[in-house]
Scaffold this motif. Structure first.
Motif, PDB file in Angstrom:
ATOM      1  N   GLU A 438      -3.701  12.183  -9.399  1.00  0.00           N
ATOM      2  CA  GLU A 438      -2.722  13.018  -8.700  1.00  0.00           C
ATOM      3  C   GLU A 438      -2.125  12.287  -7.493  1.00  0.00           C
ATOM      4  O   GLU A 438      -0.965  12.511  -7.127  1.00  0.00           O
ATOM      5  CB  GLU A 438      -3.356  14.340  -8.264  1.00  0.00           C
ATOM      6  N   HIS A 439      -2.922  11.414  -6.864  1.00  0.00           N
ATOM      7  CA  HIS A 439      -2.399  10.619  -5.751  1.00  0.00           C
ATOM      8  C   HIS A 439      -1.515   9.481  -6.270  1.00  0.00           C
ATOM      9  O   HIS A 439      -0.450   9.209  -5.720  1.00  0.00           O
ATOM     10  CB  HIS A 439      -3.548  10.035  -4.927  1.00  0.00           C
ATOM     11  N   LEU A 440      -1.975   8.823  -7.308  1.00  0.00           N
ATOM     12  CA  LEU A 440      -1.241   7.687  -7.872  1.00  0.00           C
ATOM     13  C   LEU A 440       0.132   8.106  -8.383  1.00  0.00           C
ATOM     14  O   LEU A 440       1.116   7.375  -8.241  1.00  0.00           O
ATOM     15  CB  LEU A 440      -2.057   7.054  -8.996  1.00  0.00           C
ATOM     16  N   ASP A 441       0.208   9.309  -8.976  1.00  0.00           N
ATOM     17  CA  ASP A 441       1.488   9.800  -9.484  1.00  0.00           C
ATOM     18  C   ASP A 441       2.496  10.025  -8.361  1.00  0.00           C
ATOM     19  O   ASP A 441       3.710   9.909  -8.576  1.00  0.00           O
ATOM     20  CB  ASP A 441       1.288  11.109 -10.252  1.00  0.00           C
ATOM     21  N   ARG A 442       2.018  10.353  -7.179  1.00  0.00           N
ATOM     22  CA  ARG A 442       2.909  10.697  -6.068  1.00  0.00           C
ATOM     23  C   ARG A 442       3.247   9.508  -5.173  1.00  0.00           C
ATOM     24  O   ARG A 442       4.081   9.634  -4.269  1.00  0.00           O
ATOM     25  CB  ARG A 442       2.277  11.810  -5.238  1.00  0.00           C
ATOM     26  N   ASN A 445       7.376   3.850  -5.070  1.00  0.00           N
ATOM     27  CA  ASN A 445       7.517   2.594  -5.802  1.00  0.00           C
ATOM     28  C   ASN A 445       7.095   1.414  -4.931  1.00  0.00           C
ATOM     29  O   ASN A 445       7.514   1.286  -3.775  1.00  0.00           O
ATOM     30  CB  ASN A 445       8.977   2.416  -6.235  1.00  0.00           C
ATOM     31  N   GLY A 446       6.237   0.546  -5.467  1.00  0.00           N
ATOM     32  CA  GLY A 446       5.812  -0.643  -4.748  1.00  0.00           C
ATOM     33  C   GLY A 446       4.595  -0.465  -3.880  1.00  0.00           C
ATOM     34  O   GLY A 446       4.180  -1.417  -3.207  1.00  0.00           O
ATOM     35  N   CYS A 447       3.999   0.709  -3.869  1.00  0.00           N
ATOM     36  CA  CYS A 447       2.812   0.949  -3.045  1.00  0.00           C
ATOM     37  C   CYS A 447       1.663   0.050  -3.518  1.00  0.00           C
ATOM     38  O   CYS A 447       1.403  -0.085  -4.710  1.00  0.00           O
ATOM     39  CB  CYS A 447       2.392   2.410  -3.126  1.00  0.00           C
ATOM     40  N   ILE A 448       0.971  -0.576  -2.564  1.00  0.00           N
ATOM     41  CA  ILE A 448      -0.156  -1.468  -2.858  1.00  0.00           C
ATOM     42  C   ILE A 448      -1.449  -0.660  -2.793  1.00  0.00           C
ATOM     43  O   ILE A 448      -1.691   0.056  -1.821  1.00  0.00           O
ATOM     44  CB  ILE A 448      -0.203  -2.632  -1.853  1.00  0.00           C
ATOM     45  N   VAL A 449      -2.274  -0.779  -3.824  1.00  0.00           N
ATOM     46  CA  VAL A 449      -3.529  -0.043  -3.899  1.00  0.00           C
ATOM     47  C   VAL A 449      -4.667  -1.043  -4.082  1.00  0.00           C
ATOM     48  O   VAL A 449      -4.618  -1.880  -4.990  1.00  0.00           O
ATOM     49  CB  VAL A 449      -3.525   0.971  -5.064  1.00  0.00           C
ATOM     50  N   CYS A 450      -5.681  -0.963  -3.223  1.00  0.00           N
ATOM     51  CA  CYS A 450      -6.803  -1.898  -3.336  1.00  0.00           C
ATOM     52  C   CYS A 450      -8.072  -1.261  -2.793  1.00  0.00           C
ATOM     53  O   CYS A 450      -8.041  -0.187  -2.181  1.00  0.00           O
ATOM     54  CB  CYS A 450      -6.508  -3.205  -2.601  1.00  0.00           C
ATOM     55  N   GLU A 458     -13.964   3.688  -6.789  1.00  0.00           N
ATOM     56  CA  GLU A 458     -13.246   4.447  -5.760  1.00  0.00           C
ATOM     57  C   GLU A 458     -11.835   4.822  -6.193  1.00  0.00           C
ATOM     58  O   GLU A 458     -11.280   5.809  -5.740  1.00  0.00           O
ATOM     59  CB  GLU A 458     -13.206   3.647  -4.457  1.00  0.00           C
ATOM     60  N   ILE A 459     -11.240   4.004  -7.067  1.00  0.00           N
ATOM     61  CA  ILE A 459      -9.911   4.283  -7.608  1.00  0.00           C
ATOM     62  C   ILE A 459     -10.082   4.722  -9.065  1.00  0.00           C
ATOM     63  O   ILE A 459     -10.781   4.063  -9.832  1.00  0.00           O
ATOM     64  CB  ILE A 459      -9.013   3.039  -7.518  1.00  0.00           C
ATOM     65  N   ASP A 460      -9.451   5.815  -9.421  1.00  0.00           N
ATOM     66  CA  ASP A 460      -9.595   6.361 -10.776  1.00  0.00           C
ATOM     67  C   ASP A 460      -8.797   5.513 -11.766  1.00  0.00           C
ATOM     68  O   ASP A 460      -7.663   5.850 -12.147  1.00  0.00           O
ATOM     69  CB  ASP A 460      -9.119   7.812 -10.802  1.00  0.00           C
TER      70      ASP A 460
END
Length: 585
Positions: A438-442, A445-450, A458-460
């Protein structure tokens, strides 16, 4: 080109060029002249300045036309530009650009090349990729599994499985560099090497296999232990270092880029050897301990203790202890002061920036970043990002840590409140599904996730492995996850530990942690029967202080000594420990 020279004062013809010059980009359908041979005219008589002069009449014509545009003769009575003048300016611009472009093509085609043309697919930012891959990537090697080939050391040993034993010399130099920044372990070798406090110890380890860890492993061997080692992370192994360890006689089963099946196979090779049974465990994350419980529970009859250094692994040990299933004493190194306050805080403070820079070339000033978790790792990450001008938000479940974040000047929020606007999301909680679909969908564009925590839970990631989303590998350890509408997020290291997967970490800080681990192994191995029950223990305070004291000479630091009267007043020994176990540093 003329505009560029007007603004900077230097034309591109005046700039020095490398010998190996890249091939120019050519639009589809355009044609460049064939490569001209280098001749004497390029060095005698005809210079770049001479070629620039050729276009000067057209340049003068253009300037005169432009000047006439702003004179009364160049305007109609109503103030509009005369049509004839406008056409003249346009024509002059076209003519000048054509002449300059033709001259530049001729000049370029005269330049010599030593190795021929290079493809421009190497981007401008390729240098940063090269820097990264020199440490962490082995793109030049074949991708076949080393399980499929038999390798031997120069001494004929083959009880190992690594990527390439031929890299041993390079790995040895990496280890020697790390030794210079790990003074405590080197002192421990000299002081305790003669006594061999680990003589007879058979240590099976599952940690990151880096140059710093190699210094620890070889220190344990110098203290009398035999070691077999696997990696606790599929991306953090430095292949050259693994080769150096194998060449030195340590049985290592690890390589960078293992599959999940390879990961467990390597652990099994360490534990399930028919001619070798461990009596000590050094774990990072609890996977090794879990595997022994699952497949080889009878080994715990001979194992004297477990040393665990991660939040995740310690949590699993406490679960086993609470359920009455912990079969041996365990030492919680993660919560020792020297580990928490130095490795977790200072190591992450420096390495978070290194990992992000190497993988994304991102600039931090003005970026909006969410750091999930404000423990010691989160504190280090936040401090580093704030220092470079990022706008940092924090999420927390613990009100004490939350209050610390507020007092340190960070905005405490829920992830869902700002997820649409932030540029980066960094997890460091040790928990699972902190960042959900639900967070990833929102995310924009270009957001960095680590992730800066030990585990990739920790990341689904499971929710991202669907047919509707497309994964695109753009660099080693950098994936674009692309949504149907074209939106993409930048996922680093597939959600695994960023700093050890995508960069390196400071050797000096790891010296503190590694020394703590070595002392914990010595303590458990030599402890008389009955001192430690089947429970989880913290490292004695005296050992924490000893580890810190071994590193002070590096800074030419001089401790103040208590007088007898002062020590009596405080009710402590002059030589420590100086703080009670309940003291919070």
């Amino acid at each position: 080109m003329a505009e560029l020279k007007d603004q900077t004062g230097v034309s591109q013809e005046d700039l020095p060029l490398p010998d190996d010059y890249p091939e120019p980009h050519v639009e589809d359908g355009a044609v460049l002249n064939g490569e001209a041979e280098w001749d004497a005219s390029s060095t005698t008589g005809e210079s770049t300045k001479d070629q620039a002069v050729k276009s000067s009449p057209n340049l003068l014509q253009m300037l005169k036309a432009a000047e006439s545009r702003w004179t009364p003769q160049g305007r109609d009575r109503d103030g509009t530009e005369a049509s004839g003048t406008g056409e003249l300016v346009t024509e002059a611009l076209k003519t000048d650009m054509q002449i300059q472009f033709t001259d530049q093509k001729q000049e370029f085609n005269k330049r010599p090349t030593k190795t021929g043309r290079r493809s421009l697919s190497r981007s401008i930012s390729q240098s940063s990729t090269d820097s990264y891959s020199s440490v962490c990537s082995d793109s030049s090697e074949d991708e076949s599994s080393p399980k499929d080939k038999l390798q031997k050391t120069s001494k004929g040993l083959s009880d190992f499985c690594i990527k390439n034993i031929k890299q041993a010399d390079f790995g040895r130099r990496e280890i020697e560099i790390a030794e210079q920044e790990m003074p405590a372990l080197m002192v421990l070798r000299k002081r305790a090497g003669g006594e061999k406090p680990l003589a007879g110890a058979k240590v099976v380890g599952c940690t990151h296999i880096t140059a710093q860890t190699a210094v620890l492993i070889e220190t344990l061997c110098a203290l009398g232990a035999q070691c077999r080692w696997a990696a606790c992370n599929i991306f953090s192994t430095q292949n050259a270092v693994a080769a150096a360890l194998a060449e030195g006689g340590t049985s290592v089963f690890a390589w960078r880029g293992e599959s999940e099946d390879d990961f467990w196979w390597c652990i099994d090779q360490c534990v399930g050897a028919e001619t070798w049974q461990p009596n000590m465990i050094l774990d990072d994350g609890g996977d090794l301990t879990h595997w022994i419980y699952k497949k080889y529970p009878s080994l715990f009859k001979k194992i004297k203790g477990i040393v665990e250094e991660s939040v995740t692994g310690v949590y699993r040990l406490y679960q086993l202890s609470k359920a009455g299933r912990l079969c041996v004493p365990a030492m919680n190194v993660n919560d020792s002061v020297t580990k928490q306050k130095f490795d977790n805080l200072y190591c992450c403070k420096e390495s978070i920036l290194d990992g992000l820079k190497r993988t994304t070339d991102v600039m931090f000033g003005g970026k909006q970043v969410v750091v999930c978790g404000y423990g010691e790792v989160g504190k280090g990450c936040c401090a580093a990002l704030k220092a470079l001008g990022a706008v940092v938000y924090v999420t927390e479940v613990d009100p004490i840590c939350a209050l610390q974040a507020c007092m340190d000047g960070f905005r405490l929020i829920k992830l869902s409140e700002v997820v649409r606007q932030v540029d980066m999301v960094i997890t460091c909680t040790g928990n699972k599904n902190v960042v959900g679909r639900e967070h990833l969908d929102r995310m924009k564009n270009g957001c960095i996730v680590c992730n800066m925590g030990h585990s990739n839970t920790e990341i689904d990631l499971v929710s991202l492995r669907t047919s509707e989303l497309r994964w695109e590998r753009v660099r080693p350890q950098v994936d674009h996850v692309i949504w149907p509408d074209g939106k993409r997020i930048v996922l680093l290291a597939e959600g695994r530990l960023l700093n050890l997967s995508c960069s390196t970490v400071p050797s000096f800080v790891l010296s503190i942690t590694a020394t703590t681990q070595a002392l914990a192994l010595i303590e458990l191995y030599n402890a008389p029967e009955g001192r430690y029950k089947h429970d989880v223990y913290l490292l004695p305070k005296k050992m924490d202080e000893y580890v810190a004291s071994l590193h002070l000479p590096t800074f030419d630091a001089h401790l103040t000594e208590l007088t007898d009267d002062q020590a009596k007043y405080l009710g402590i020994s002059k030589n420590g420990p100086f703080k009670p176990n309940y003291y919070r540093y």
